[in-house]
Design an enzyme around this catalytic site. Structure first.
Site, short mmCIF file in Angstrom:
data_model
loop_
_atom_site.label_atom_id
_atom_site.label_comp_id
_atom_site.label_asym_id
_atom_site.label_seq_id
_atom_site.Cartn_x
_atom_site.Cartn_y
_atom_site.Cartn_z
N SER A 185 0.79 -1.23 0.00
CA SER A 185 0.00 0.00 0.00
C SER A 185 0.81 1.28 0.00
CB SER A 185 -0.95 0.01 1.21
OG SER A 185 -0.22 0.00 2.42
N HIS A 213 -5.37 -4.27 -0.44
CA HIS A 213 -5.31 -3.18 -1.42
C HIS A 213 -5.39 -3.70 -2.86
CE1 HIS A 213 -4.39 0.08 1.44
NE2 HIS A 213 -3.84 -0.90 2.14
N LYS A 243 -11.94 -0.95 2.07
CA LYS A 243 -11.21 -0.16 1.07
C LYS A 243 -12.03 -0.10 -0.21
CE LYS A 243 -6.85 -0.81 3.42
NZ LYS A 243 -7.40 -1.42 4.64
#
Length: 396
Positions: A185, A213, A243
């Protein structure tokens, strides 16, 4: 209050501030979208992990409200007593479909998912091969397991192979796991999963991929394991629901037998109240959106490429990102924080990232364009970057 605690806090907080390592928290006054309001000021938001813009999606808000009306605001118990709603079952079935596995289990957050899953499978008689740049939650999950932690150089397959050979041939460990982020990330690079899987096959390693991610971002939205076509080769696929999915929670997907084990041995699942009905319903709907269409995924990548191109042409060091994650690597921690502060003053919210999140001397501003940004927003942000970068001598 303890005088020793007072002295400890005073000394260490002062030191953090002097080193440029103290993190100020800015409350957001409204939805976390492409534009956010902080202190009454509208800012172009480049610090969110809301990759697909689903955190503010109107359809998902309606689904959450409907679930609250039907089930209430809380699940009322831990999953193993009577906190498992039919909504949780539906979510886990949808996650298994999403990741191409036999089954899945959901948790209250991505962080406690890693704490739960790693420590449920590994113990003091085992060893874990862990990439040096793995997320803090992976590190803490490894520590909690009490397994021997053997770090390998970041994405260095020669180092991994050598350490896998040494660990397995030593005869000291019952099981050996290799664990890696799918997408890192802070730099935006992608793990070398095909090579990792080959090494795992050679030495009979358990494979664990944290795709926090990557899910919703890589593999046309299906994640990094899908990106490489390795759904049948990776033992444990972990991901977050906070996310790209835009809500909250974490999950592990894999074989049914693995999920059955985690249901009876992962401590956060056993001892924490279940995720709330509104969140679970919204999450299921969000995952379905990602399965049904690549429209948001494609827009995310288009915006990411656009921002990277603009910042690179200005002369910023954006590293070797292979995803929409776009770091501007400054180096010095104090300068990094000053850079972030000036961006804020000019109208861009891009938070400084310094030690311990990244190694000392590699301070950066991590930019995350989303599917919700327009090109006009990104153009304005690039202009502000040019102004501040020249003012602080970060670029010429």
């Amino acid at each position: 209050m303890s005088k020793k605690l007072d002295a400890f806090l005073e000394e260490n907080l002062t030191e953090l501030k002097e080193q440029g390592l103290y993190n100020e928290i800015d409350p957001v006054e409204g939805p976390n979208g492409a534009i956010i309001k902080i202190g009454g000021k509208d800012l172009i938001n480049l610090s969110s992990n809301n990759y697909l813009g689903l955190a503010t999606d109107e359809d998902l808000k309606k689904v959450a409200i409907q679930a609250i009306e039907k089930y209430g605001v809380g699940a009322g118990a831990v999953r193993t007593i009577n906190g498992t709603l039919d909504l949780h079952v539906q979510l886990e079935e949808k996650l298994a479909e999403f990741k191409g596995t036999e089954a899945a289990i959901s948790f209250q957050s991505g962080f406690n998912c890693n704490m739960a899953a790693i420590s449920a499978v590994m113990d003091k008689n085992d060893a874990i091969l862990s990439d040096q740049l793995n997320h803090a939650s992976i590190i803490d999950g490894c520590r909690l397991s009490k397994a021997k932690i053997i770090a390998f150089k970041h994405s260095d397959m020669e180092d991994l192979r050598q350490k896998a050979k040494e660990a397995t041939e030593s005869g000291q460990y019952n099981k050996v796991m290799v664990i890696t982020d799918g997408v890192f990330s802070m730099d935006g690079d992608i793990a070398k999963l095909p090579e990792i899987v080959e090494i795992a096959k050679e030495f009979d390693l358990i494979t664990y991929v944290d795709d926090a991610h990557g899910s919703g971002v890589t593999g046309k939205g299906k994640g990094t394991v899908k990106h490489f076509g390795l759904e049948k080769e990776v033992d444990m696929q972990m991901g977050t629901l906070s996310k790209a999915v835009g809500v909250v929670g974490g999950y592990v997907a894999g074989k049914k037998q693995l999920i059955d084990w985690l249901r009876v041995r992962s401590r956060p699942f056993l001892f924490s109240t279940a995720v709330t009905p509104g969140d679970v319903a919204a999450t299921t709907a969000a995952v379905q959106k990602i399965i049904d269409s690549t429209e948001l995924h494609d827009k995310l990548w288009d915006n990411g490429d656009y921002l990277k191109k603009g910042l690179k042409e200005l002369g910023f060091d954006i590293g070797d990102s292979a995803t929409p994650i776009t770091p501007c690597i400054i180096g010095d921690e104090k300068l990094t924080q000053q850079f972030s502060k000036r961006l804020f003053e000019e109208g861009v919210y891009a938070k400084s990232i310094v030690f311990p999140t990244v190694p000392r001397g590699t301070g950066r501003v991590r930019n995350m364009p989303t599917a919700a940004h327009t090109k006009d927003m990104l153009d304005e942000a690039i202009e502000i970057y040019a102004k501040v970068g020249k003012e602080l001598n970060v670029i010429k």
